[in-house]
Design a protein around this motif. Structure first.
Motif, PDB file in Angstrom:
ATOM      1  N   LYS A 183       0.560  -1.221   0.026  1.00 34.12           N
ATOM      2  CA  LYS A 183       0.102   0.109   0.115  1.00 34.12           C
ATOM      3  C   LYS A 183       0.800   1.408   0.033  1.00 34.12           C
ATOM      4  O   LYS A 183       1.908   1.420   0.754  1.00 34.12           O
ATOM      5  N   LEU A 184       0.398   2.159  -0.840  1.00 27.28           N
ATOM      6  CA  LEU A 184       0.949   3.491  -0.913  1.00 27.28           C
ATOM      7  C   LEU A 184       0.105   4.392  -1.436  1.00 27.28           C
ATOM      8  O   LEU A 184      -0.109   4.390  -2.640  1.00 27.28           O
ATOM      9  N   ASP A 185      -0.724   5.127  -0.863  1.00 29.81           N
ATOM     10  CA  ASP A 185      -1.743   5.990  -1.207  1.00 29.81           C
ATOM     11  C   ASP A 185      -1.974   7.136  -0.381  1.00 29.81           C
ATOM     12  O   ASP A 185      -1.769   7.284   0.626  1.00 29.81           O
ATOM     13  N   ALA A 196       0.919   3.666   4.189  1.00 32.46           N
ATOM     14  CA  ALA A 196       2.107   3.088   3.435  1.00 32.46           C
ATOM     15  C   ALA A 196       2.249   1.680   4.142  1.00 32.46           C
ATOM     16  O   ALA A 196       2.366   1.648   5.288  1.00 32.46           O
ATOM     17  N   ARG A 197       2.302   0.653   3.397  1.00 27.74           N
ATOM     18  CA  ARG A 197       2.494  -0.560   4.044  1.00 27.74           C
ATOM     19  C   ARG A 197       3.594  -1.263   3.234  1.00 27.74           C
ATOM     20  O   ARG A 197       3.303  -1.615   2.005  1.00 27.74           O
ATOM     21  N   PHE A 198       4.749  -1.544   3.659  1.00 27.31           N
ATOM     22  CA  PHE A 198       5.724  -2.437   2.889  1.00 27.31           C
ATOM     23  C   PHE A 198       5.894  -3.938   3.513  1.00 27.31           C
ATOM     24  O   PHE A 198       5.910  -3.923   4.741  1.00 27.31           O
ATOM     25  N   ARG A 199       6.296  -4.868   2.800  1.00 26.82           N
ATOM     26  CA  ARG A 199       6.638  -6.362   3.368  1.00 26.82           C
ATOM     27  C   ARG A 199       8.176  -6.185   2.961  1.00 26.82           C
ATOM     28  O   ARG A 199       8.504  -6.192   1.783  1.00 26.82           O
ATOM     29  N   VAL A 200       8.992  -6.349   4.035  1.00 27.81           N
ATOM     30  CA  VAL A 200      10.609  -6.155   3.754  1.00 27.81           C
ATOM     31  C   VAL A 200      11.102  -7.729   4.203  1.00 27.81           C
ATOM     32  O   VAL A 200      10.736  -8.096   5.302  1.00 27.81           O
ATOM     33  N   THR A 201      11.817  -8.229   3.194  1.00 32.64           N
ATOM     34  CA  THR A 201      12.503  -9.524   3.571  1.00 32.64           C
ATOM     35  C   THR A 201      13.667  -9.619   3.212  1.00 32.64           C
ATOM     36  O   THR A 201      14.205  -8.879   2.251  1.00 32.64           O
ATOM     37  N   VAL A 202      14.465 -10.009   4.310  1.00 28.52           N
ATOM     38  CA  VAL A 202      15.858 -10.060   4.017  1.00 28.52           C
ATOM     39  C   VAL A 202      16.289 -11.339   3.456  1.00 28.52           C
ATOM     40  O   VAL A 202      16.119 -12.448   4.159  1.00 28.52           O
ATOM     41  N   THR A 242       1.707  12.009   2.471  1.00 25.78           N
ATOM     42  CA  THR A 242       1.905  10.794   1.748  1.00 25.78           C
ATOM     43  C   THR A 242       3.390  10.564   1.816  1.00 25.78           C
ATOM     44  O   THR A 242       3.898   9.357   2.184  1.00 25.78           O
ATOM     45  N   ASN A 243       4.310  11.341   1.645  1.00 26.32           N
ATOM     46  CA  ASN A 243       5.721  11.472   1.663  1.00 26.32           C
ATOM     47  C   ASN A 243       6.171  11.075   3.120  1.00 26.32           C
ATOM     48  O   ASN A 243       6.928  10.224   3.265  1.00 26.32           O
ATOM     49  N   ASP A 244       5.426  11.782   4.079  1.00 26.54           N
ATOM     50  CA  ASP A 244       5.801  11.616   5.646  1.00 26.54           C
ATOM     51  C   ASP A 244       5.183  10.192   6.021  1.00 26.54           C
ATOM     52  O   ASP A 244       6.159   9.546   6.623  1.00 26.54           O
ATOM     53  N   SER A 245       4.449   9.541   5.475  1.00 25.64           N
ATOM     54  CA  SER A 245       3.855   7.915   5.585  1.00 25.64           C
ATOM     55  C   SER A 245       4.893   7.302   5.087  1.00 25.64           C
ATOM     56  O   SER A 245       5.007   6.262   5.718  1.00 25.64           O
ATOM     57  N   ALA A 248       8.101   7.458   7.168  1.00 25.06           N
ATOM     58  CA  ALA A 248       8.002   6.603   8.649  1.00 25.06           C
ATOM     59  C   ALA A 248       7.940   5.142   8.561  1.00 25.06           C
ATOM     60  O   ALA A 248       8.347   4.464   9.434  1.00 25.06           O
ATOM     61  N   ALA A 249       7.172   4.412   7.490  1.00 28.07           N
ATOM     62  CA  ALA A 249       7.277   2.987   7.220  1.00 28.07           C
ATOM     63  C   ALA A 249       8.458   2.659   6.946  1.00 28.07           C
ATOM     64  O   ALA A 249       9.058   1.387   7.553  1.00 28.07           O
ATOM     65  N   ILE A 250       9.446   3.233   6.181  1.00 26.58           N
ATOM     66  CA  ILE A 250      10.688   2.826   5.928  1.00 26.58           C
ATOM     67  C   ILE A 250      11.453   2.844   7.080  1.00 26.58           C
ATOM     68  O   ILE A 250      12.447   2.123   7.554  1.00 26.58           O
TER      69      ILE A 250
END
Length: 266
Positions: A183-185, A196-202, A242-245, A248-250
């Protein structure tokens, strides 16, 4: 004229309201001309109609109905209203960047992480971020990123890793990030919202398998202002939200102690 105003508010065409009274205004036999158009964006009509039509009605009452000039004036005002509404619909491309000003480097940071892939899994992919909408939910100001969202997010993650001293040169890292943009909207009807929602895999490149995965999310909104909505809504303010969101997620992803432990940065 009351009928015409009612037709406008329901976005019906003027010819529907004036049919049967459309003789040429040039010969002085018509109250107004047969003027046929539709408002493509009816959300603005509740604002425009109460302002413009009372003016036309009072002018008409003070002037003999046999004068064709009245019809021409009404047609001109209607055309002006239509142009105003059409002109309010626009697309805005905004820069989405990561600001490293408040970043603190982890104590054992070393450049050992790279971004391997970013996938955009949103319902609307590409550049689309959201819109400022009118009262009927119609998009008045569409907001897009300056490039594909997956590229924007990749650059933001790379800048964030670099600010923390974690970004490795190409193919020089032991760990790689596989990022999914879930999500990023943004949107605004009355209040402004951004998500903002990210799935981060290492991935441990030496093992060729994932060693860590986490979903990070940020949701924010403001209370809104009834006088700064619709065509008066601020693209700049919604863009900043939007940019702030996104930022923050990153930050959640890269400052997480479990992530830093996996990449041996703490």
């Amino acid at each position: 004229m009351t009928t015409a105003a009612r037709m406008l508010r329901t976005s019906r065409s003027f010819v529907d309201a004036t049919r049967g009274r459309h003789t040429s205004c040039l010969n002085g036999c018509s109250q107004w001309i047969d003027f046929h158009f539709r408002f493509l964006f009816p959300a603005a009509t509740p604002i425009l109609a109460p302002v413009v039509f009372p003016f036309m009605d009072s002018h008409e009452e003070a002037t003999p109905r046999t004068k064709g000039k009245i019809g021409m004036r009404k047609a001109a005002l209607c055309a002006l209203m239509a142009a105003s509404v059409l002109g309010a619909c626009s697309t805005h491309q905004i820069p989405m960047t990561y600001n490293p000003a408040a970043v603190e480097k982890p104590p054992s940071a070393k450049p050992d992480v790279e971004v391997l892939a970013v996938t955009d899994s949103r319902k609307r992919t590409g550049k689309h971020l959201g819109a400022i909408r009118g009262g009927y939910g119609n998009a008045l100001k569409t907001i897009e990123a300056s490039g594909p969202v997956k590229d924007v997010v990749r650059k933001a993650f790379e800048d964030a890793l670099g600010a923390r001293g974690l970004l490795a040169s190409a193919n020089g890292a032991n760990y790689g990030l596989d990022i999914t943009v879930e999500k990023l909207d943004c949107s605004q009807l009355v209040r402004k919202e951004a998500h903002a929602r990210f799935r981060v895999t290492v991935l441990d490149k030496s093992l060729g398998q994932p060693v860590y995965s986490k979903v990070v999310e940020d949701n924010r909104e403001d209370t809104g202002n009834l006088f700064a909505t619709g065509v008066f809504g601020s693209v700049e303010e919604l863009s900043k939200l939007t940019n702030d969101s996104m930022q923050a997620a990153i930050d959640q992803a890269l400052d997480n102690p479990a992530f830093l432990t996996v990449v041996k940065a703490r």
